[in-house]
Each structure stands twice: as C-alpha cells, then as structure tokens.
Write a protein that holds these residues in place. Structure first.
Motif, short mmCIF file in Angstrom:
data_model
loop_
_atom_site.label_atom_id
_atom_site.label_comp_id
_atom_site.label_asym_id
_atom_site.label_seq_id
_atom_site.Cartn_x
_atom_site.Cartn_y
_atom_site.Cartn_z
N LEU C 186 0.83 -1.20 0.00
CA LEU C 186 0.00 0.00 0.00
C LEU C 186 0.87 1.26 0.00
O LEU C 186 0.60 2.22 -0.72
CB LEU C 186 -0.91 0.01 1.24
CG LEU C 186 -2.37 -0.36 1.00
CD1 LEU C 186 -3.16 -0.26 2.31
CD2 LEU C 186 -3.00 0.56 -0.04
N LYS C 189 2.09 1.73 -3.45
CA LYS C 189 1.02 2.13 -4.37
C LYS C 189 0.69 3.62 -4.23
O LYS C 189 0.45 4.29 -5.24
CB LYS C 189 -0.22 1.28 -4.04
CG LYS C 189 -1.41 1.52 -4.94
CD LYS C 189 -1.28 0.72 -6.23
CE LYS C 189 -2.45 0.98 -7.16
NZ LYS C 189 -2.31 0.28 -8.43
N VAL C 190 0.66 4.12 -3.01
CA VAL C 190 0.18 5.49 -2.81
C VAL C 190 1.30 6.53 -2.84
O VAL C 190 1.04 7.72 -2.73
CB VAL C 190 -0.65 5.63 -1.51
CG1 VAL C 190 -1.83 4.67 -1.53
CG2 VAL C 190 0.19 5.44 -0.27
N THR C 191 2.58 6.05 -2.98
CA THR C 191 3.70 7.01 -3.01
C THR C 191 4.57 6.87 -4.25
O THR C 191 5.42 7.72 -4.50
CB THR C 191 4.62 6.80 -1.80
OG1 THR C 191 5.15 5.47 -1.85
CG2 THR C 191 3.89 7.05 -0.50
N PHE C 192 4.44 5.76 -5.01
CA PHE C 192 5.30 5.46 -6.16
C PHE C 192 6.72 5.05 -5.74
O PHE C 192 7.60 4.93 -6.58
CB PHE C 192 5.39 6.64 -7.15
CG PHE C 192 4.07 7.28 -7.45
CD1 PHE C 192 2.98 6.51 -7.85
CD2 PHE C 192 3.90 8.65 -7.37
CE1 PHE C 192 1.75 7.10 -8.15
CE2 PHE C 192 2.69 9.25 -7.65
CZ PHE C 192 1.61 8.48 -8.04
N ILE D 65 -1.64 7.96 -12.83
CA ILE D 65 -2.31 7.37 -11.65
C ILE D 65 -3.62 6.67 -12.01
O ILE D 65 -4.31 6.16 -11.14
CB ILE D 65 -2.56 8.44 -10.57
CG1 ILE D 65 -3.40 9.60 -11.10
CG2 ILE D 65 -1.25 8.94 -9.97
CD1 ILE D 65 -3.85 10.59 -10.03
N ASP D 95 -6.75 -0.54 -11.31
CA ASP D 95 -5.32 -0.38 -10.96
C ASP D 95 -4.95 1.07 -10.67
O ASP D 95 -3.78 1.39 -10.48
CB ASP D 95 -4.45 -0.88 -12.13
CG ASP D 95 -3.32 -1.74 -11.61
OD1 ASP D 95 -3.52 -2.39 -10.56
OD2 ASP D 95 -2.24 -1.73 -12.24
N GLY D 96 -5.95 1.92 -10.59
CA GLY D 96 -5.68 3.34 -10.35
C GLY D 96 -5.56 3.68 -8.87
O GLY D 96 -5.90 2.87 -7.99
N VAL D 97 -5.11 4.90 -8.59
CA VAL D 97 -4.88 5.31 -7.20
C VAL D 97 -4.98 6.83 -7.07
O VAL D 97 -4.58 7.56 -7.97
CB VAL D 97 -3.48 4.84 -6.73
CG1 VAL D 97 -2.37 5.44 -7.59
CG2 VAL D 97 -3.23 5.20 -5.28
N PRO D 99 -3.11 9.15 -4.92
CA PRO D 99 -1.95 8.95 -4.06
C PRO D 99 -2.13 9.64 -2.70
O PRO D 99 -3.00 10.50 -2.52
CB PRO D 99 -0.81 9.61 -4.85
CG PRO D 99 -1.31 9.79 -6.24
CD PRO D 99 -2.80 9.91 -6.14
N VAL D 150 -7.47 3.69 -3.20
CA VAL D 150 -6.93 2.76 -4.20
C VAL D 150 -8.09 1.94 -4.79
O VAL D 150 -8.90 1.43 -4.03
CB VAL D 150 -5.90 1.81 -3.55
CG1 VAL D 150 -5.42 0.75 -4.55
CG2 VAL D 150 -4.73 2.58 -2.97
#
Lengths: 209, 209, 209, 209, 209, 209
Positions: C186, C189-192, D65, D95-97, D99, D150
């Motif tokens: 996670l 995913k949320v920070t790259f 994103i 698969d998107g987010v 962030p 997410v």
C-alpha cells in the motif's frame, strides 16, 4: 401500509436524532468545557429554560457606584448556553457610573431605555469615542476594548446590554487594581500611579497586598 | 497518450485552483475586511513574505518605561495575514516594565529567553495570578485579560510573545487613560482616581482634555 | 447601608458568575470534547497552571534525527486548554533535521534563538518556499502544509514554534509511512516508491506490515 | 392607508438590507480575502451560480495514476464561496490510485457510488485506519491527515468527496516531494529516502532541483 | 534623549499598526466579503459610526400585520460590521403579529420593554416552546429555528431583539411562500396546502407564479 | 545509545500526547456539549468508527411524501463528531417530495445520482432560485434558508446531501406547523392560513392543539 401520520412522525423522529444542532441548555452540575457548560438531556428541557424574568426589576443601586448590573449570562439563564448571546440590565442612579471595564470575550450593544447615559470607549490606538445617549439610542462597544457608562441628566437611567457570547466576562479596571490582592508596589509599577493614591483606593475598594 | 509528467502536472494544476486555502499574504494597499487584509496575487508571493527578520535586534529601551515592543503583526509581516498568529519581541531593561495592558483579540504565550520577568494577570473575578519567570519559562495570558511584565534581577530581560491572531491589538491601560483625549473629569469618574493624580499623569503621558 | 467595600465585592461576585469566559484549565481526568479538555473547577486553579517550565533545558538529541521536540501542548500545559495557542521547543544538533511534517490543526510561527536553520514549506500548488533562518528570524508555516527544518552552520540550533491551537497535532510523513503498520504494498502504491526503498526504511523506522 | 401587498413588500425590503447573511457568490475578478472571494452584487446572481453540472461526466483517467479528480471548489462553482462546503468527483480506473495526500483546510466525507475502493488514513500518532469501501459506503477523513484511495475489484470506481470548506486545498505528498523544485539533497534529508530513489521519481513526476 | 511624552506616543503608535483588531466600520461602497463589508479607513471613523439613533421612535404599524420591524443591521449601523452583533426594534400593535420566521445566521434574545407578547419557537424535533412575556422578560430563540411573536393584552407592545451576527437575515415563512415568485403548484407540493389557500394568500401577499 | 527505531517511536509518542487535534469519535453515553458529543478514548477507536455503511440501500418511501431520508449524522456515524461534516441519502419515488425545510446549523450540497429532481431555495429577500437537476448535478443551499426537492421525470430519484456540520438539524415547515402541538389559532395567526386548512393538515400530519 402503516397509517400516514404514524409514518410521518416516524420520519420526523429519524430526522431528529439529537438536539445538539438546536440548543444545549446548560446543566450547571456537570463539568464545563471550553465551549461552555455541558447540556441537559433534551427530555428535561422546558420553556422556562428559554425565558429569564429577572430583568424587569430595578437593580439595587445603593452602593458606591450608584449603579447595578443584573446579569442574564448562561449561569443565570441556562438556555443561552452554546447560543453565543447574553444580556444584562444596567441601572444607573443619578450621579452613578459603570466604571471603566472590558468584556474579554464579546462585543456589546447597549440600548438606553430610560434617561441619558454618557458612554464611550477607547481604541487600541488611544482614540476616544464617546457621546451622550438618550432613550432609544444604541451604541456598540467592540470586543475587549475599555469602555464606560455615566449617568447624565436629571433622572436615573436604565439600559440593556447584549453580548455575542453567553459568558462575556466583565473586568472592571479599578476593581482589578484596587479590589484584588495585587501588591501595591506592583500596581504602582504597572500603572505609574502614586503610592498614596493606590493605598487610598485599596482601602475603599477592599484590596489587599 | 501525453507524456506522464505533463499529465501529472496537469492534474496538479487542476487541483490547485486557488491559493486561498493555503495562505493570504496581505496586500496593504487594498481595502481591509473583518477577516484581515485582502490577499496579494499568488504569482507575486515570495519566500520573503513568510520570513520576518526584525526580531533579532534589541529594541530601543531609552524611554519612560525602559522597555521596547517590536511587533511582527500582519502589517509588518504580511505573510501572517489570515493565518491566525503573530509574534512580538519584548526588551525590558533593568527597572523596566511593560505596563498593565490587554490584547482585545487574542490569547498570548510569553517565552522568556534572557533574564527574569515578574509576569501576571488578573481574572474577571479579580483573582491575581503572577510569578517570576526565568529563561525558558512559558506563561499563558487568556484572551482580553489585564496583564503586565516587570523586569527582575540584575540583567535586562528579553522575551517573545506569540498571539493567536495576526492582529491582536494592544491596549495599555495608563496610556488609554492618561495619554488620550478622554477629559480628566471623565477619567476620574470612571476610575475613582483623584484629580491631582489624573492631571499629573496626563502631563507625563501626553494626554489632553 | 452596608459598608462600601462589601457592596463592591458583592457587585464583583455577581458579575463573575463563571470562569468560562476567562479560561478553562484542563482536567486531564475528565472526558475530552471536540473543543478540548473539560475544565478544572476555578477554585482549584493556581498560577502554576498558567506557567510551564519545561522549555528551558536542551532536549535529548541523541537519536536518529539528531533533534528533539519538547512540546507544551494542553496535555503538558493544562492552562492552554481552550485558549487556542501552544508552543514547542526544537533542538537540532549539528547535521540534525526535523523531518518533513504537517500540523493538521494549526498554523505555526518559528523563532530561531540559536544557530541557523534551513526551513521551508511546500504549497498545495507545489510551490516551494525555503530560506536559511538566523537567530531572531521568524518564519510562518500556513496550516496543514508540509514543512521541515534542517540545521545549518557550525553550531547546534534552537528554535521555538508556536501554534494557534492548544493541540496542533504533528504528522511526520516518513514516520506515517515507514513507522506505522501500513502494509508495504500500500505504501508503494500510494507514493510510487520502490519496494526495496520502503522495506529498507520500514526496518530503520520500526514499521510493520 | 397604502394597499396591503405594497406594505408587506415594503416591510420585506426593509428586512432584507443585504444578502451577506444568505450567500456570497464569488466574483473571481475582485481581490480575495482570508475568508474567500469577494461577493458578486446580489442583483446579478442567478440560479446558475448555485448549480454545478460538471460532475456528471467520467473524468479522464488516461494518466500515470489512472485516476481523475474533478473539483467543484469555489473557483469552479462560485455559489459555494463563503458557505463552507465543496465537492469533488473521483474516477479511479482499474489499478488506479489517488496517491497519499492531505487537505490542509478541511475534513472530508467520501461516498462510493460505483465499484470498490480501499481507503485509509494515518493519525498523528501513526495509527492506521483503512478498509475496503463498496457502493453506498461513506468514510470520513479528519482534517489535515494523510489519506489515500486505491481502486479494488474488477471495475472502475467512482466516488464523491465533500469538504467542510469551499477551498479545502489538496497536497499530494509525492508531487510535493518529486514534482516540485525542492532540491534532491533536501528531499533526502527530510524524508530519509535514498538519492537514487528521489532522482528516479523526480524524473517521472517532473521535479527539478 | 527625546522628551518622555514623545517617546511614549511613539511607542503607542508602533503598537497600533492597524485598527483591524479593534473594529471594521463598513464602507458600503466597497465590495462585500463572506465576513461582511470592507472597512472604512480608520482616519475617517467617528463616534457617529458607533451610535445608532433610529430605535427611539415607534415604527409604523399601519400594515397588514399591525407590526413594524426597525433594523439596526450593519447596512443601517456600519459600526456593527465585523463585530458579530446587531439589534432590531419591534412594535406590535393591538392584534398585531410578527409572523413565523427564522434568522438563518444568528441566535436571538428578545427583551420586552412594553406590553405583553406571546412568543415561541419550534425545535427540529417539532417540540413547541412558547410563553407570554411581560415587560422585562427575556427569551432566547436558538439559531435558525422557526419562531413568532404575537401581541397580547390591552396595549401595544414594544420589544428589542439582539442577534449574534451583524447581518442575521430574516426569512418570513408566509412571505417566502406567498409573497415570492415560487409557482403555486410547487408551493402546494412542498407544503401540502390546498390550491385555493395558496392562491388566496398569494393575492394578499403579492406573490406571483 | 538506544536502538534507533525505539528512539524514533519514543519521539513519536512524545509528539502525540492526545488525539484531540485529530478526531473525537462520539461516546453517545457521555454528556453532550455545545461543540458536540464527548470523545471516546482513542485506545477504543477502530476503523469502523470512521466508516458508515447504511447509505447503500434504498430508503423506505412507502409514506405520505413518497420519500425517505437516511441520515449519517454524528449519532448514527460517531466518527463525524467534531469534524464539521455529515451526509444523508435521499430517495424520492415517482411523485415524491422532500417538503419545504431548513437546516438551522449548516449549508448543504446536493448531488443527484439517479433520476431528476426539481430543487430550489428562497432567499431572505424572497428571491426564488430553482432548477431541475439531473444525474451528476450539484446544487448548494445556503445555511438556514428554506428549500425543497421534488421528484421529476419517469424514474425514482436518488441524491446525497452533505452538510458542513455533524448535526445540521432538519426543520420541515409543514411538520413544525401541522405535526406539532402548536395550537391552531396560533398557527393561523402567525401564518395567515385559514382555520379549515390548518385543521385539515393537522389531521393528516398528526398535530394536536
């Protein structure tokens, strides 16, 4: 299908899950909070929580300032709690005065309903704004600024002051200085007043130290 | 498909339609509002709007109170506008004093960084709270209440006061009474002070009337 | 007629029915509310509720960030409760840093009292504002925005930050990501951020998941 | 006596001296203030100021994103100005987010109307709260805290977020760090991230310095 | 060394960089903001900005409701702007009524100064609170709730209502429904009233549609 | 020296002395305050306090208004407490209506997610603003003003309304008048409605008196 009125009342009860948004009548026995007193349960609230009848009578002006202040703050008038407003009655006898004071937590509008009052305030930049007010006149005193009311003319005066806080506070400058325990040398240091003057007023106003 | 960085920057620009939520640097040339100064356009804002360098130097205490107050309010420090906070530097020389005063629109925390200061406030119920503060001590003064700071010990004192308003105001009681145009008879009436005392201090502090 | 001082004190007591308007010293044992802690009874309040002496000493910087934060929020300094203000002391040793963080509920002014600090913030529109601050400099960080402080120069730095909330909160970005239980996939995913980077920092900062 | 309807309308016009209490539709051409945009004259306000039709369409998720944010803040929807509320539409493709980010000036409620979203936030004490939300679920994100959304499951997701501010701001952590001009050594110092990681993401997200 | 009074006045002027903290007298010619009218320059402010003399006279009750409302909101009384308070005078002749209404933006305290008034409000949960008020009685109406005042007894009544907003708004239910352009079928749909009733009252109260 | 992670966690715990700044999940069993419910202890807070799943299902519209309101206010959704926001789901069947009402303590944004709704509000100056809203349209209703929603077109409508208060209140005008205990003569006096009309609706809506 249920009877219509029942359904609507049901709807209404669903829509009113809490009285918090409407009012919060003070329960004086519970702890206080930064936002005021805790609330009474709504089921115990009655019309008498929202009405205050103490302002009809003339206050007792048989005192050193020949004036009386009768407050309807949230402690006297629990229905005000949380609603951001409160009122006091001022009686100022001939030659009477409401001495220089501030309300730390509120602005004030003063309505004169009898007689004449010389009222004024001083701004942060030491500008002075004062005027004689007559019956029906309204004056506003911005939050936290020093102000005063002095009886004028040939009759006793009556006025009502309303504040945008249920608990505006009231700090009378001369009582703070000469009616408290602040030691005389300190009073003199922070005001430039003479020792004799400070001690004289401490005797009159009940100060110690 | 567009290049990735471009798409993200596009996203970013869509998401930042206005700087209003972030800050509102004061444009001192525009009209003021009840919420403070109007804002400069964000495109003209620079880091220097958010930094104030005037508090490093000792203030000039060559005056009647042997003290100096150097303000960083929104007029001196435009980046504070709308952000609910401001700071001043206090220099109090030996024997100096910041006289009795209030801030009508803010609470204050005082941090002593040099020397010792006897600081205190008086509550609405005329209770007095005071103590000698030393380097590293913090004291809080509730909004709108009368308070003071007096130098103690053998060295000059320095302190920094921060307020929860970009424009807290400052009303020095003795300046309001004796440095303004409030007529002496009125001063006496609303404070119980003697005529001689009032006239003496008016001469010292520049009052008229 | 009653003696004058008695009458005035009576007047004063009528006028001060509650301390709510003045202050609300936190009673940490009572339930909290959205407006802060419940209040101690005024009769138990003393000057020590309004003074905090913990900020005079250097914080312990023997840690990974070579920095220490000593808070005087309402839990440590109950007199602040309800007054909308609080302060912390920052010690940043040579090479130390206060990592990227936000205060969710307050704006901040930072006063540097020793050494030099490179401080900065990033706006919602990704503009960056930073500058090296020296002794006596003041910088403001608007509410909720990411900001940081880094020691500069050849000596340890000391600064004091004041907030317009008695409980501003503090969210350190890297601790939120790598010192919490947020699962690595996670976080990535949320920070790259890369998996290796996340796992490396989780080990250092004590994160799980 | 005047005709009755005329008298009543007269009464009504006397009683409505200003629209300030009702609403303040933003005039985007006037200076902004700490409380928001200045108001259009009420005579030019129409129903279209209070309706926003941009949220019906799917946002363009063809980006890094795989998500789109369509804002209805006061700049896009001037009728919101001064009313303390605003809304955005979120489209998150498979698969998107959205962030990790904060809203510096508002709390948020998120309503999922299509698909499934794993949403969470981190508290100041580094506690993590997250859950998969389905159609019809509501989640609240407290003001200023880091949070994320997410996409989950097999279809694109749609959600609407509403804020208790007409201009909540949006600060995406990775864009602040890697899409801004904050120099890489500073980024590394304040986050503990490796140099290679920072430079890699700066390339992707368009950062400089 | 400069003369003492000069130094003190200098100090005073340094300490008063702006009048924003004290007051913000409305300049009715400038754009309004969500926080109220823009401010007049302090140099043009006089005592007459803070005094309103329109409430001394009996309002004209020669109309359908046999009542008159004389407002002192910020448009009539510019000194109130930004201070969070305002007042109106109510005259209610024999058999007169202030019809059911709300103030969208303020709580109200009502002070009866002559005659008797039956006043009441209805809560969100449809509880009804009403009572006959006599001279000197005070009643509080929580923000936004429906309330009314009806003359009682054998003389005309006078009362003063104060609000915790300089612009509380006033929405009279029957004028909104029957004195506006809301089409009759819509009025009927949203109130359950009969078509004949709606059309009859539209004729009396000047409604269209 | 202690292990690094331990030191950082220690730092973190020092920095998070209270959850007050982050959130205040309602403890419905404790007394309420003017700022909302008292807070649960943070140690008992879980993710389920921040998620509400009741808005996924169609409300029961088998009632007189052919509409259902499903609230997620702080009583139903305790995580909202103190955060200044809440949401309701509206289901309006064919021919259904949400009758004329106000929210005394909040502004509202309405998002239509299915069908079509004719929505409108009336201002203090009796201007009427209404429009047919379709899927994806957003409308804002300023705080405290009368407004309504009526189903349009050939399918049932669904909408979600969000408020900038966790407890906005809801006062349905016709229920206040005809579903309460307000005596019929009073209802007639304060609304100008005919006696027959009032009595007819009291029967339908369950009023007494």
């Amino acid at each position: 299908m249920l009877p219509i009125p029942f359904l609507l009342l049901l709807l209404s009860s669903i829509l009113s899950p809490s009285s918090a948004a409407d009012f919060c009548v003070a329960d004086l026995s519970l702890p206080t909070t930064p936002a005021g007193f805790s609330c009474k349960k709504e089921s115990t609230v009655t019309i008498s929580d929202f009405v205050f009848s103490g302002l009809g009578a003339t206050g007792n002006t048989d005192n050193i300032i020949k004036a009386a202040v009768t407050p309807a703050f949230s402690q006297q008038f629990p229905g005000l709690n949380g609603l951001g407003i409160s009122t006091i009655r001022l009686d100022i006898d001939i030659d009477g005065v409401v001495p220089l004071h501030t309300h730390p937590a509120a602005s004030e509008v003063l309505l004169v309903t009898q007689g004449a009052i010389l009222a004024g305030f001083i701004s942060s930049s030491n500008s002075v704004y004062y005027k004689t007010l007559y019956e029906g006149d309204l004056m506003v005193f911005p939050q936290g600024l020093l102000h005063f009311q002095v009886q004028c003319g040939s009759t006793a005066a009556v006025a009502f002051a309303t504040f945008n806080s249920p608990d505006p506070g009231l700090q009378i400058t001369s009582l703070s200085l000469f009616g408290s325990s602040l030691p005389s040398p300190l009073v003199e240091k922070v005001t430039f007043l003479d020792d004799a003057q400070v001690k004289k007023l401490k005797k009159v106003l009940g100060g110690t130290g």
